[in-house]
Design a protein around this motif. Sequence first.
Motif, PDB file in Angstrom:
ATOM      1  N   ILE A   1      36.835  35.641  41.964  1.00  0.00           N
ATOM      2  CA  ILE A   1      36.261  36.163  40.717  1.00  0.00           C
ATOM      3  C   ILE A   1      37.272  35.873  39.612  1.00  0.00           C
ATOM      4  N   ILE A   2      36.829  35.169  38.581  1.00  0.00           N
ATOM      5  CA  ILE A   2      37.739  34.859  37.465  1.00  0.00           C
ATOM      6  C   ILE A   2      37.099  35.380  36.173  1.00  0.00           C
ATOM      7  N   ASP A   3      37.660  36.457  35.657  1.00  0.00           N
ATOM      8  CA  ASP A   3      37.092  37.092  34.457  1.00  0.00           C
ATOM      9  C   ASP A   3      38.198  37.890  33.790  1.00  0.00           C
ATOM     10  N   ASP A   4      38.260  37.831  32.459  1.00  0.00           N
ATOM     11  CA  ASP A   4      39.333  38.576  31.782  1.00  0.00           C
ATOM     12  C   ASP A   4      38.953  40.034  31.507  1.00  0.00           C
ATOM     13  N   ASP A   5      37.752  40.422  31.916  1.00  0.00           N
ATOM     14  CA  ASP A   5      37.352  41.813  31.734  1.00  0.00           C
ATOM     15  C   ASP A   5      37.456  42.522  33.093  1.00  0.00           C
ATOM     16  N   PRO A   6      38.451  43.422  33.260  1.00  0.00           N
ATOM     17  CA  PRO A   6      38.631  44.073  34.559  1.00  0.00           C
ATOM     18  C   PRO A   6      37.412  44.877  34.996  1.00  0.00           C
ATOM     19  N   PHE A   7      36.648  45.365  34.018  1.00  0.00           N
ATOM     20  CA  PHE A   7      35.440  46.123  34.361  1.00  0.00           C
ATOM     21  C   PHE A   7      34.451  45.222  35.119  1.00  0.00           C
ATOM     22  N   ILE A   8      34.251  44.010  34.626  1.00  0.00           N
ATOM     23  CA  ILE A   8      33.314  43.088  35.280  1.00  0.00           C
ATOM     24  C   ILE A   8      33.847  42.665  36.650  1.00  0.00           C
ATOM     25  N   SER A   9      35.134  42.364  36.736  1.00  0.00           N
ATOM     26  CA  SER A   9      35.708  41.962  38.026  1.00  0.00           C
ATOM     27  C   SER A   9      35.530  43.067  39.066  1.00  0.00           C
TER      28      SER A   9
ATOM     29  N   HIS B   1      27.167  45.047  49.345  1.00  0.00           N
ATOM     30  CA  HIS B   1      25.882  44.450  49.723  1.00  0.00           C
ATOM     31  C   HIS B   1      25.964  43.124  50.463  1.00  0.00           C
ATOM     32  N   PHE B   2      27.136  42.507  50.503  1.00  0.00           N
ATOM     33  CA  PHE B   2      27.221  41.180  51.119  1.00  0.00           C
ATOM     34  C   PHE B   2      28.407  41.123  52.092  1.00  0.00           C
ATOM     35  N   PRO B   3      28.216  41.685  53.297  1.00  0.00           N
ATOM     36  CA  PRO B   3      29.333  41.712  54.253  1.00  0.00           C
ATOM     37  C   PRO B   3      29.804  40.321  54.656  1.00  0.00           C
ATOM     38  N   GLU B   4      28.945  39.328  54.463  1.00  0.00           N
ATOM     39  CA  GLU B   4      29.326  37.956  54.851  1.00  0.00           C
ATOM     40  C   GLU B   4      30.231  37.308  53.804  1.00  0.00           C
ATOM     41  N   ILE B   5      30.416  37.974  52.673  1.00  0.00           N
ATOM     42  CA  ILE B   5      31.249  37.397  51.610  1.00  0.00           C
ATOM     43  C   ILE B   5      32.593  38.124  51.535  1.00  0.00           C
ATOM     44  N   GLN B   6      33.640  37.339  51.467  1.00  0.00           N
ATOM     45  CA  GLN B   6      34.981  37.926  51.366  1.00  0.00           C
ATOM     46  C   GLN B   6      35.606  37.489  50.038  1.00  0.00           C
ATOM     47  N   VAL B   7      35.969  38.455  49.227  1.00  0.00           N
ATOM     48  CA  VAL B   7      36.636  38.129  47.959  1.00  0.00           C
ATOM     49  C   VAL B   7      38.107  37.872  48.278  1.00  0.00           C
ATOM     50  N   ILE B   8      38.532  36.621  48.118  1.00  0.00           N
ATOM     51  CA  ILE B   8      39.923  36.313  48.483  1.00  0.00           C
ATOM     52  C   ILE B   8      40.825  36.191  47.253  1.00  0.00           C
ATOM     53  N   ALA B   9      40.227  36.179  46.063  1.00  0.00           N
ATOM     54  CA  ALA B   9      41.071  36.083  44.862  1.00  0.00           C
ATOM     55  C   ALA B   9      40.360  36.682  43.662  1.00  0.00           C
ATOM     56  N   VAL B  10      41.156  37.365  42.831  1.00  0.00           N
ATOM     57  CA  VAL B  10      40.656  37.849  41.540  1.00  0.00           C
ATOM     58  C   VAL B  10      41.667  37.388  40.504  1.00  0.00           C
ATOM     59  N   ALA B  11      41.200  36.701  39.480  1.00  0.00           N
ATOM     60  CA  ALA B  11      42.123  36.225  38.436  1.00  0.00           C
ATOM     61  C   ALA B  11      41.644  36.728  37.082  1.00  0.00           C
ATOM     62  N   LYS B  12      42.610  37.048  36.199  1.00  0.00           N
ATOM     63  CA  LYS B  12      42.222  37.639  34.920  1.00  0.00           C
ATOM     64  C   LYS B  12      42.256  36.647  33.755  1.00  0.00           C
TER      65      LYS B  12
ATOM     66  N   VAL C   1      32.971  29.906  46.903  1.00  0.00           N
ATOM     67  CA  VAL C   1      32.179  30.265  45.714  1.00  0.00           C
ATOM     68  C   VAL C   1      33.120  30.830  44.654  1.00  0.00           C
ATOM     69  N   VAL C   2      32.866  30.473  43.397  1.00  0.00           N
ATOM     70  CA  VAL C   2      33.682  31.018  42.313  1.00  0.00           C
ATOM     71  C   VAL C   2      32.767  31.649  41.267  1.00  0.00           C
ATOM     72  N   PHE C   3      32.985  32.924  41.005  1.00  0.00           N
ATOM     73  CA  PHE C   3      32.285  33.599  39.919  1.00  0.00           C
ATOM     74  C   PHE C   3      33.188  33.447  38.695  1.00  0.00           C
ATOM     75  N   LEU C   4      32.704  32.745  37.708  1.00  0.00           N
ATOM     76  CA  LEU C   4      33.581  32.343  36.602  1.00  0.00           C
ATOM     77  C   LEU C   4      33.054  32.787  35.239  1.00  0.00           C
ATOM     78  N   ASP C   5      33.878  33.529  34.530  1.00  0.00           N
ATOM     79  CA  ASP C   5      33.523  33.964  33.173  1.00  0.00           C
ATOM     80  C   ASP C   5      33.440  32.737  32.266  1.00  0.00           C
ATOM     81  N   VAL C   6      32.443  32.708  31.411  1.00  0.00           N
ATOM     82  CA  VAL C   6      32.268  31.565  30.514  1.00  0.00           C
ATOM     83  C   VAL C   6      33.375  31.521  29.461  1.00  0.00           C
ATOM     84  N   GLU C   7      33.729  32.695  28.947  1.00  0.00           N
ATOM     85  CA  GLU C   7      34.725  32.706  27.870  1.00  0.00           C
ATOM     86  C   GLU C   7      35.843  33.690  28.176  1.00  0.00           C
ATOM     87  N   MET C   8      37.040  33.151  28.384  1.00  0.00           N
ATOM     88  CA  MET C   8      38.197  34.016  28.659  1.00  0.00           C
ATOM     89  C   MET C   8      39.181  33.926  27.495  1.00  0.00           C
ATOM     90  N   ASN C   9      40.201  34.773  27.540  1.00  0.00           N
ATOM     91  CA  ASN C   9      41.146  34.794  26.418  1.00  0.00           C
ATOM     92  C   ASN C   9      41.896  33.480  26.251  1.00  0.00           C
TER      93      ASN C   9
END
Lengths: 119, 259
Positions: free
Chosen positions: B15-23, B33-44, B60-68
């Motif tokens: 998960i890459i997002d500069d908003d800690p609330f969203i991360s 809800h998704f036991p088959e998914i393991q979050v191995i990294a969170v970046a701000k 899979v990467v969940f990526l914020d469109v606009e970061m600082n």
Amino acid sequence: MDFSTSYIDLSNVRTISRGDSQRMEKYIRQFYELIPERLELLKKALLEEDRVQIRQIAHKMAPQLQFFGVREISNPIKRLELEYISMPKEELHELVLRIIAKLEDAIAEVSTILKHHFE
Amino acid sequence: MNKDSNIPAHITCAIIDDDPFISDLLMDKLTQHFPEIQVIAVAKNGHEGIEKLMKLRPKVVFLDVEMNDMTGFEMLLQLPEIYFKTIFITSYRHYAIKAIRFNALDYLLKPIDLEELKNAISRFKKQDMQSSLADPIHQALVNFSTLDVKEHVLTLNIHDGQLKIAIKDILHIQGDRNYSQIHLANKKKEVVSKTLSDLATILDGHYFFRCHKSYLVNRYHVQALVNNFSLMLSSGITLPISRRQKQPFLDWFSEKMLP
């Protein structure tokens, strides 16, 4: 935990927390940390009449405010996001002040919840 | 990082997002809800994101469109390879929505809706069984690096995959209720299950103009105004201009053509 609230709606926080009070506290505390910080930036941007910054801060806060069901704020935020360039100066000023007032009420309520239920 | 699962996790994600609330919110929804998914990294931010992606190689990467520090697209362009599925995270009124839809990229709106998240993960699982090369992000990054808009390639999801068409190859698009016919310069025609209004919102307003309720024309192929209420395309075909759209059409057509 049952909270009576007037300015926020904690339904989403309850759903995601699934009865886990620590998780609930995490979200509520995060609101209490992030929103006042952004509120100060919003006040500064208003003082400097920096429309782009006003829009950016409103845009950044919007998901968290929506999640916390901050009442009567989604339309003013939407207007800021869409009309931040075209809106007359006085109207923009009045709208931002209205948002600031609502956020201050929400923050005060969150502070009370933290004090009474999590400290 | 998933704690509640009895099922072994086999899809790694970041998960890459500069908003800690969203991360946090996304992390909790994935964990619950998704036991088959393991979050191995969170970046701000983008820089931290690049570092973690190169080191940990999630699927899979969940990526914020606009970061600082940079946009999500800029971050992807800095990576030597993209081997993962990208799911963008954005807000409804963000300007990047148009580019995301133009390139048929996957995205989630903030704050993350559980049903949308389920659909995005289900699409990833289907796609993963085919090939990561099918991910439209590769074409999207080529588009972002190409200044000339008419060279951009539009990607549309169709029932059996994806349709890719260069802007310069589209003559006009004809709406037919829930479907649209895309008429190409090579005289072929593609039918897609999108309304003309959907396509009008995705396509570049400088190139495409709704001259009539049933037609969207590509200025690159508009040759001339034939009479008061028709225009001719490079293929020789003439299309009507509605009375209401005549002046806006003339204003649009008289604008300088982009290089």
